[in-house]
Design a protein around this motif. Structure first.
Motif, mmCIF file in Angstrom:
data_model
loop_
_atom_site.group_PDB
_atom_site.id
_atom_site.type_symbol
_atom_site.label_atom_id
_atom_site.label_comp_id
_atom_site.label_asym_id
_atom_site.label_seq_id
_atom_site.Cartn_x
_atom_site.Cartn_y
_atom_site.Cartn_z
ATOM 1 N N SER A 1 -57.054 -2.391 -11.668
ATOM 2 C CA SER A 1 -56.419 -1.079 -11.544
ATOM 3 C C SER A 1 -56.134 -0.744 -10.083
ATOM 4 O O SER A 1 -55.045 -0.267 -9.746
ATOM 5 C CB SER A 1 -57.323 -0.012 -12.171
ATOM 6 N N VAL A 2 -57.083 -1.010 -9.202
ATOM 7 C CA VAL A 2 -56.891 -0.751 -7.773
ATOM 8 C C VAL A 2 -55.790 -1.647 -7.215
ATOM 9 O O VAL A 2 -54.918 -1.196 -6.468
ATOM 10 C CB VAL A 2 -58.211 -0.945 -7.002
ATOM 11 N N ALA A 3 -55.809 -2.924 -7.590
ATOM 12 C CA ALA A 3 -54.798 -3.864 -7.090
ATOM 13 C C ALA A 3 -53.394 -3.463 -7.519
ATOM 14 O O ALA A 3 -52.460 -3.481 -6.705
ATOM 15 C CB ALA A 3 -55.113 -5.272 -7.575
ATOM 16 N N THR A 4 -53.227 -3.078 -8.759
ATOM 17 C CA THR A 4 -51.894 -2.689 -9.227
ATOM 18 C C THR A 4 -51.455 -1.363 -8.600
ATOM 19 O O THR A 4 -50.271 -1.179 -8.315
ATOM 20 C CB THR A 4 -51.827 -2.604 -10.764
ATOM 21 N N SER A 5 -52.405 -0.463 -8.363
ATOM 22 C CA SER A 5 -52.060 0.789 -7.690
ATOM 23 C C SER A 5 -51.613 0.539 -6.254
ATOM 24 O O SER A 5 -50.645 1.144 -5.779
ATOM 25 C CB SER A 5 -53.252 1.751 -7.693
ATOM 26 N N LEU A 6 -52.305 -0.354 -5.559
ATOM 27 C CA LEU A 6 -51.910 -0.698 -4.189
ATOM 28 C C LEU A 6 -50.525 -1.339 -4.161
ATOM 29 O O LEU A 6 -49.707 -1.028 -3.289
ATOM 30 C CB LEU A 6 -52.939 -1.629 -3.554
ATOM 31 N N LEU A 7 -50.266 -2.232 -5.107
ATOM 32 C CA LEU A 7 -48.945 -2.853 -5.171
ATOM 33 C C LEU A 7 -47.869 -1.819 -5.471
ATOM 34 O O LEU A 7 -46.770 -1.875 -4.913
ATOM 35 C CB LEU A 7 -48.907 -3.951 -6.228
ATOM 36 N N LEU B 1 -47.895 1.291 -4.674
ATOM 37 C CA LEU B 1 -47.668 2.105 -3.476
ATOM 38 C C LEU B 1 -46.942 1.316 -2.385
ATOM 39 O O LEU B 1 -46.066 1.841 -1.706
ATOM 40 C CB LEU B 1 -48.996 2.629 -2.937
ATOM 41 N N ALA B 2 -47.314 0.053 -2.208
ATOM 42 C CA ALA B 2 -46.730 -0.755 -1.136
ATOM 43 C C ALA B 2 -45.322 -1.240 -1.478
ATOM 44 O O ALA B 2 -44.463 -1.325 -0.597
ATOM 45 C CB ALA B 2 -47.627 -1.949 -0.845
ATOM 46 N N LEU B 3 -45.098 -1.576 -2.744
ATOM 47 C CA LEU B 3 -43.801 -2.112 -3.182
ATOM 48 C C LEU B 3 -43.320 -1.353 -4.419
ATOM 49 O O LEU B 3 -43.281 -1.905 -5.518
ATOM 50 C CB LEU B 3 -43.933 -3.600 -3.517
ATOM 51 N N PRO B 4 -42.926 -0.098 -4.252
ATOM 52 C CA PRO B 4 -42.520 0.679 -5.442
ATOM 53 C C PRO B 4 -41.261 0.111 -6.091
ATOM 54 O O PRO B 4 -40.344 -0.329 -5.418
ATOM 55 C CB PRO B 4 -42.278 2.084 -4.887
ATOM 56 N N ARG B 5 -41.314 0.088 -7.413
ATOM 57 C CA ARG B 5 -40.174 -0.338 -8.233
ATOM 58 C C ARG B 5 -39.643 -1.720 -7.865
ATOM 59 O O ARG B 5 -38.437 -1.950 -7.799
ATOM 60 C CB ARG B 5 -39.062 0.696 -8.194
ATOM 61 N N SER B 6 -40.542 -2.621 -7.574
ATOM 62 C CA SER B 6 -40.151 -4.008 -7.309
ATOM 63 C C SER B 6 -41.170 -4.934 -7.970
ATOM 64 O O SER B 6 -42.277 -4.521 -8.298
ATOM 65 C CB SER B 6 -40.069 -4.280 -5.806
ATOM 66 N N GLY B 7 -40.786 -6.166 -8.147
ATOM 67 C CA GLY B 7 -41.661 -7.127 -8.794
ATOM 68 C C GLY B 7 -42.754 -7.628 -7.856
ATOM 69 O O GLY B 7 -42.534 -7.813 -6.674
ATOM 70 N N ALA B 8 -43.922 -7.823 -8.401
ATOM 71 C CA ALA B 8 -45.044 -8.355 -7.635
ATOM 72 C C ALA B 8 -46.055 -8.945 -8.610
ATOM 73 O O ALA B 8 -45.974 -8.708 -9.812
ATOM 74 C CB ALA B 8 -45.685 -7.262 -6.799
ATOM 75 N N ARG B 9 -46.982 -9.719 -8.078
ATOM 76 C CA ARG B 9 -48.008 -10.328 -8.927
ATOM 77 C C ARG B 9 -49.384 -10.065 -8.354
ATOM 78 O O ARG B 9 -49.563 -9.999 -7.148
ATOM 79 C CB ARG B 9 -47.814 -11.843 -9.006
ATOM 80 N N VAL B 10 -50.324 -9.956 -9.247
ATOM 81 C CA VAL B 10 -51.730 -9.866 -8.877
ATOM 82 C C VAL B 10 -52.383 -11.128 -9.407
ATOM 83 O O VAL B 10 -52.260 -11.445 -10.590
ATOM 84 C CB VAL B 10 -52.412 -8.622 -9.499
ATOM 85 N N MET B 11 -53.058 -11.846 -8.546
ATOM 86 C CA MET B 11 -53.772 -13.053 -8.979
ATOM 87 C C MET B 11 -55.263 -12.760 -8.929
ATOM 88 O O MET B 11 -55.781 -12.332 -7.899
ATOM 89 C CB MET B 11 -53.414 -14.220 -8.078
ATOM 90 N N MET B 12 -55.924 -12.956 -10.060
ATOM 91 C CA MET B 12 -57.361 -12.694 -10.137
ATOM 92 C C MET B 12 -58.079 -13.988 -10.465
ATOM 93 O O MET B 12 -57.701 -14.694 -11.390
ATOM 94 C CB MET B 12 -57.661 -11.649 -11.206
ATOM 95 N N PHE B 13 -59.099 -14.269 -9.717
ATOM 96 C CA PHE B 13 -59.938 -15.436 -9.966
ATOM 97 C C PHE B 13 -61.328 -14.907 -10.311
ATOM 98 O O PHE B 13 -62.043 -14.427 -9.432
ATOM 99 C CB PHE B 13 -59.976 -16.330 -8.728
ATOM 100 N N VAL B 14 -61.668 -14.953 -11.573
ATOM 101 C CA VAL B 14 -62.928 -14.374 -12.034
ATOM 102 C C VAL B 14 -63.825 -15.470 -12.591
ATOM 103 O O VAL B 14 -63.356 -16.503 -13.064
ATOM 104 C CB VAL B 14 -62.700 -13.267 -13.087
#
Length: 93
Positions: A22-28, A30-43
């Motif tokens: 949730s924090v990662a997607t919120s940061l993305l 805010l930083a890149l509004p209305r554009s494509g981006a990816r979150v990579m999680m290694f758990v």
């Protein structure tokens, strides 16, 4: 070297994967509004704490099985699915 965050033998490691996502997607957002981006999680295991938790921290409670899911006998499954679905809708471009 001693582990700075020891985990009791009767509990699973605390993983707040849902909150981190949730924090990662919120940061993305805010930083890149209305554009494509990816979150990579290694758990290293299932989410056990916070929103999106799919298994209890107590090892006395078994991790869910497919049979539990088909019978709706897993109490954490539905809230976790709702959380991740709301997260995807909230950040869908």
């Amino acid at each position: 070297r001693k582990d700075p965050w020891p985990v009791p033998s009767d509990k699973r490691v605390a993983r707040c994967t849902g909150c981190a996502l949730s924090v990662a997607t919120s940061l993305l957002d805010l930083a890149l509004p209305r554009s494509g981006a990816r979150v990579m999680m290694f758990v290293g295991g299932p989410c056990t704490s916070g929103p999106g938790a799919i298994v209890s921290r107590l090892k006395t409670e078994d991790i869910r099985s497919h049979a539990d899911l088909s019978r709706n006998a897993e109490p954490l499954h539905k809230p976790a699915c709702e959380f991740y679905a709301s997260l995807s809708k909230r950040h869908n471009v």
